[in-house]
Write an enzyme that holds these catalytic residues in place. Structure first.
Site, short mmCIF file in Angstrom:
data_model
loop_
_atom_site.label_atom_id
_atom_site.label_comp_id
_atom_site.label_asym_id
_atom_site.label_seq_id
_atom_site.Cartn_x
_atom_site.Cartn_y
_atom_site.Cartn_z
CB THR B 126 -33.00 -31.77 34.94
OG1 THR B 126 -34.21 -32.51 34.89
CG2 THR B 126 -33.10 -30.71 36.02
CB SER B 132 -41.38 -29.20 35.55
OG SER B 132 -41.28 -30.04 36.66
CD1 TRP B 156 -31.49 -32.01 39.89
CD2 TRP B 156 -30.70 -33.69 41.13
NE1 TRP B 156 -31.39 -31.56 41.17
CE2 TRP B 156 -30.92 -32.58 41.97
CE3 TRP B 156 -30.18 -34.86 41.70
CZ2 TRP B 156 -30.65 -32.59 43.33
CZ3 TRP B 156 -29.93 -34.88 43.05
CH2 TRP B 156 -30.16 -33.76 43.84
CB ILE B 157 -27.43 -36.34 34.30
CG1 ILE B 157 -27.78 -34.90 33.89
CG2 ILE B 157 -27.49 -37.30 33.11
CD1 ILE B 157 -29.28 -34.65 33.58
CB THR B 158 -30.24 -41.07 36.73
OG1 THR B 158 -31.00 -40.27 37.63
CG2 THR B 158 -30.15 -42.48 37.27
NE ARG B 268 -42.36 -54.13 69.46
CZ ARG B 268 -41.31 -53.73 70.15
NH1 ARG B 268 -40.16 -54.38 70.06
NH2 ARG B 268 -41.41 -52.67 70.94
N GLY B 339 -42.40 -48.40 64.32
CA GLY B 339 -42.03 -47.52 65.43
C GLY B 339 -40.57 -47.12 65.33
N GLY B 340 -39.89 -47.11 66.47
CA GLY B 340 -38.49 -46.69 66.51
C GLY B 340 -37.60 -47.52 65.59
CD GLU B 363 -38.04 -41.45 34.44
OE1 GLU B 363 -38.88 -41.95 33.68
OE2 GLU B 363 -37.08 -42.09 34.91
#
Lengths: 261, 383
Positions: B126, B132, B156-158, B268, B339-340, B363
């Protein structure tokens, strides 16, 4: 220099245990290697590496115990043996010990037998003492460190955790030991071990292979039934009052009335 | 038809699960918080083969099949999204192209280091102006004497900051259409390589993604990976295979969300009974479990086809598309059930929800995967 480490597949320690209407014990289908045995297996592998010893992993039980044996092989045990015979179904700890002792004797050259501290499903370590007794070997239980091991001189020195503190003991070999959590950091299987273990056919030794007769498989103790623990019942009561002191006084009164104080 | 794993696959799955439960899962919140992967866990990975899943044993890998690799990715994803993502990028995007197209010399130079557990590998595609649309790649590599001279920027190079080498897509020919690109192995210690600090992002905080710049970076001509001009095709093949692994990672994340939902809803209580006693919650759990199982089967199906040497591009895209979207739904519903507390950082759902969001983007976005699936199925239909 041959070490035997004894293992067992047990219900997952996180499994929800219950008893069904027919009195049958339910503990989930998932079996895991007895977590205590993971320390024993790792310790056996560490000794194998340090002393070029051979390690045999052994379990008494039906086919599902192959999982624990394969786990041991994947970590580095050299061979696995499963002891089982229909006549052993429902065995007590003494029968178990007789079977283990007979298998050790059949292996012939074992000088050190290792167990994890206890069986967590039945919270018992009786089988360890009984195995040592049947073999006529010294037992060193609750070992937190193996300080010295000399296969040539046939001696072992261990540190044991006892209620009052620690105890250092020496013994001649052959001997039986049980190890505690903390003796090592359990090893993980390696992919090489996994590959080897997956290809290994585990031999099964029955009563006749062990030189035992049907009488030896006759237990002295039997489980007659299981029951659910009684349900805990209780109620919460909020004590009202004008001030904290007032509430405390009422609480003390109630506790006296209930004979808690 | 046989849905049973082999003994080897099952033993491997159990071993990876127990490794992840001890070495990775308990540290997942810390990895997310600090933005750093757990190096101690990484160092223990070579023995299990996790840093060289499909790398030949001669180069320090475990040479597993695609199903075993998928099993490992699922377990990693179940334990920690960041660790899973970084391991996926390392194995599929960096190691595999070198395994597939590297010369013996390149394999010997790079793979033993990559499978050491000390580093993680990286792939750079990228760019700031093309994601893309790979044909828009602007990073240029020009031959000058015995070297490539590379100029450009990637984003964005992991794993870039953890990598000794970055497999980099470069434009090596002007106006040659899809044959304009090549993959070049760029060592990160070359002069002119600048790796910016990790980019701030929504989730997978422990898996660093960077902006890179190449400024007159010189590498020997034999750092070219595979054939000159074939780069784009090699990337597409790499992504096909990677999508199976991302799919497995998504199944793992979804499974983690599902397990948290089951645990919470059975503990819960609301309106006099546990949440799990309410049909509204049971339906959510049933839907999650069904989607997870379907996704897992698609992943296995694609991995199996790949192992059999059958075409798998469509299946891999289907697996990635379905699981990344199923995983978002699972995370959403699991958080909803909490929930919370689900919204709180004190519970793992908040992290899983953020981590999964990347999976339908990286990817191959869901849209790109739909394009791939449609193109393949229309080809099959003779259209």
């Amino acid at each position: 220099m041959h070490i035997a480490v004894i293992t067992k597949s047990v219900p997952d320690t996180e499994a929800v245990v219950s008893v069904d209407a027919g009195g049958k014990l339910l503990a989930g289908d998932k079996l895991v290697v007895n977590p205590w045995d993971e320390y024993a297996i790792t310790e056996a592998i560490l000794l194998k590496e340090a002393h070029k010893a051979k390690v045999t992993i052994l379990a008494v039980g039906p086919e599902q115990h192959n999982e624990a044996l394969k786990h041991g092989l994947a970590i580095g045990c050299d061979q696995a043996i499963r002891v089982w015979d229909g006549a052993l179904e429902g065995h007590d700890s003494l029968v178990y010990a007789k079977a283990v002792a007979a298998a050790i004797q059949k292996l012939g050259d074992v000088t050190l037998v290792m167990f994890g501290r206890e069986l967590p499903d039945i919270a018992s370590d009786a089988h360890i003492f009984q195995t040592a007794r049947k073999l006529g070997w010294n037992l060193l239980g609750s070992v937190s460190k193996i300080e010295a091991l000399d296969f040539a001189a046939k001696t072992i020195r261990v540190r044991r955790l006892v209620e009052q503190g620690t105890e250092v003991l020496s013994s001649r070999l052959p001997a039986v030991i049980s190890v505690l959590k903390g003796i090592n950091e359990p090893k993980y299987p390696t992919f090489i071990g996994i590959r080897k273990a997956s290809k290994t056919e585990i031999p099964v030794w029955g009563l006749s292979a062990l030189g035992l007769d049907a009488a030896a498989a006759q237990g002295q103790a039997a489980v007659t039934g299981y029951r659910e623990l009684p349900k805990r019942e209780g109620a919460v009561e909020i004590i009202e009052g004008a001030s904290a002191q007032d509430k405390a006084a009422k609480l003390v009164e109630k506790l006296f009335a209930e004979k808690v104080l | 038809m046989d849905f049973k794993l082999t003994d080897e696959q099952r033993l491997f799955q159990t071993a990876v699960r127990s490794f992840c439960e001890r070495e990775i899962k308990p540290y997942a919140a810390e990895v997310d918080e600090t933005g750093r992967l757990r190096r101690e866990a990484l160092a223990k990975m070579p023995d299990l083969g996790l840093v060289g899943l499909q790398v030949p044993e001669d180069y320090g890998g475990a040479n597993f099949d695609s199903i075993s690799s998928a099993l490992a990715m699922e377990e990693l994803g179940r334990a920690c999204g960041s660790t899973g993502l970084s391991l996926e990028a390392h194995n599929e995007l960096c190691c595999m192209p070198i395994v597939r197209w590297g010369t013996e010399d390149q394999k010997g130079r790079f793979l033993p280091r990559l499978t050491s557990g000390e580093v993680l590998g990286s792939l750079a595609l990228t760019e700031p102006d093309s994601g893309s649309d790979l044909m828009g790649t602007q990073t240029r590599a020009v031959k000058d004497g015995g070297e490539w001279v590379i100029n450009g920027a990637k984003v964005w190079i992991t794993n870039a900051s953890l990598a000794p080498v970055i497999v980099t897509l470069c434009k090596t020919e002007k106006d040659a259409g899809s044959r304009s690109f090549s993959l070049i192995l760029i060592e990160t210690d070359r002069a002119g390589v600048t790796i910016a600090p990790p980019l701030p992002k929504m989730g997978t905080h422990g898996s660093p993604a960077h902006m890179l710049t190449f400024s007159d970076v010189r590498v020997p001509l034999d750092n070219l990976l595979g054939q000159e001009g074939r780069g784009l095709y090699m990337v597409l093949e790499t992504l096909d295979s990677g999508r199976i692994a991302v799919g497995a990672l998504c199944v793992g994340l979804a499974q983690a969300a599902f397990e948290e939902a089951v645990r919470y809803s059975t503990e819960r209580r609301a309106f006099g009974k546990t949440l799990a006693d309410h049909q509204a919650i049971q339906f959510k759990l049933a839907d999650m479990a069904t989607q997870i199982e379907a996704g897992r089967l698609l992943v296995y199906r694609a991995a199996w086809a790949k192992d059999q040497g059958e075409p798998y591009s469509k299946l891999a895209s289907m697996a990635k598309l379905f699981t990344s979207e199923a995983c978002e739904r699972a995370a959403f519903e699991a958080l909803q059930i909490h929930g919370g507390y689900g919204y709180s950082r004190e519970f793992p759902l908040e992290r899983i929800y953020r981590d999964q969001r990347m999976m339908s983007i990286g990817e191959g976005t869901s849209e790109i995967n739909r394009m791939v699936i449609a193109r393949r199925l229309l080809e099959e239909a003779g259209a």
